[in-house]
Enzyme design. Structure first.
Site, PDB file in Angstrom:
ATOM      1  N   ASP A   7      11.898 -10.112   2.358  1.00 51.74           N
ATOM      2  CA  ASP A   7      12.284 -11.305   1.602  1.00 51.74           C
ATOM      3  C   ASP A   7      13.748 -11.137   1.213  1.00 51.74           C
ATOM      4  OD1 ASP A   7      12.353  -9.529  -0.550  1.00 51.74           O
ATOM      5  OD2 ASP A   7      10.945 -10.654  -1.777  1.00 51.74           O
ATOM      6  N   CYS A  64      10.714  -5.600   0.308  1.00 48.38           N
ATOM      7  CA  CYS A  64      11.044  -6.542  -0.763  1.00 48.38           C
ATOM      8  C   CYS A  64      11.700  -5.727  -1.871  1.00 48.38           C
ATOM      9  CB  CYS A  64       9.823  -7.346  -1.234  1.00 48.38           C
ATOM     10  SG  CYS A  64       8.566  -6.439  -2.140  1.00 48.38           S
ATOM     11  N   THR A  66      10.595  -4.399  -4.741  1.00 49.63           N
ATOM     12  CA  THR A  66       9.819  -3.222  -5.140  1.00 49.63           C
ATOM     13  C   THR A  66       8.980  -2.654  -4.004  1.00 49.63           C
ATOM     14  OG1 THR A  66       7.894  -4.506  -5.817  1.00 49.63           O
ATOM     15  CG2 THR A  66       9.595  -4.079  -7.510  1.00 49.63           C
ATOM     16  N   HIS A  97      -2.403  11.397   7.527  1.00 51.37           N
ATOM     17  CA  HIS A  97      -3.713  11.300   6.885  1.00 51.37           C
ATOM     18  C   HIS A  97      -4.344   9.920   7.001  1.00 51.37           C
ATOM     19  CE1 HIS A  97      -3.072  14.963   4.008  1.00 51.37           C
ATOM     20  NE2 HIS A  97      -2.689  15.214   5.250  1.00 51.37           N
ATOM     21  N   HIS A 133      -9.545  13.182   8.894  1.00 52.59           N
ATOM     22  CA  HIS A 133      -8.687  12.021   8.673  1.00 52.59           C
ATOM     23  C   HIS A 133      -9.158  10.820   9.500  1.00 52.59           C
ATOM     24  CE1 HIS A 133      -6.219  14.461   6.185  1.00 52.59           C
ATOM     25  NE2 HIS A 133      -5.833  15.249   7.176  1.00 52.59           N
TER      26      HIS A 133
END
Length: 149
Positions: A7, A64, A66, A97, A133
């Site tokens: 964004d 973005c 955060t 993992h 995993h």
């Protein structure tokens, strides 16, 4: 092929990542945004995630401010395991993992140097497919299947 999207809050960092990809001759498809005008991250997270889920692209990167919102949006697409990483250890371990197929970055959280190290680690770490995993990734997929009913 790598899918990438952001964004407006992730636009500048995406430009840094695009330069890294070009410098390393990594093919990519840019799903936007293409400028700093305010826009809504869910559309770009979804576009990248759909490209990865469909097999058009092998992996993706979403950015973005955060990394939180765009990672949530990407994870709503079936088959996506998007991991928000702010360090190289998380980027390495999410590949090893969780077999994460989309990386989320927070442009306001990590600077460009760290972000490029995270991208490098994410792109160059393989999923080794250890039984424990693989079993856990399959369990995540089973949860996804169950909740889609």
């Amino acid at each position: 092929m790598l899918a990438i999207g952001c964004d407006h809050g992730g636009y500048d960092l995406k430009q840094e990542v695009l330069k890294y990809l070009s410098d390393h001759q990594i093919e990519y498809q840019d799903f936007g945004c293409y400028g700093k005008e305010s826009c809504d991250y869910p559309a770009f997270g979804q576009a990248v995630a759909k490209a990865v889920a469909s097999g058009t692209c092998d992996r993706g990167i979403v950015i973005c401010t955060t990394g939180i919102g765009i990672s949530i949006a990407a994870n709503k697409v079936k088959g996506i395991r998007c991991a928000l990483c702010a360090d190289t250890v998380s980027a390495k371990l999410t590949r090893e993992h969780n077999n994460a197929n989309v990386l989320a970055l927070g442009a306001g959280i990590v600077g460009p140097n760290l972000a490029l190290s995270i991208v490098d680690t994410f792109l160059n770490t393989a999923f080794p497919g250890e039984e424990k995993h693989s079993r856990r990734v399959a369990a995540i997929q089973a949860i996804e299947e169950e909740t889609m009913k």
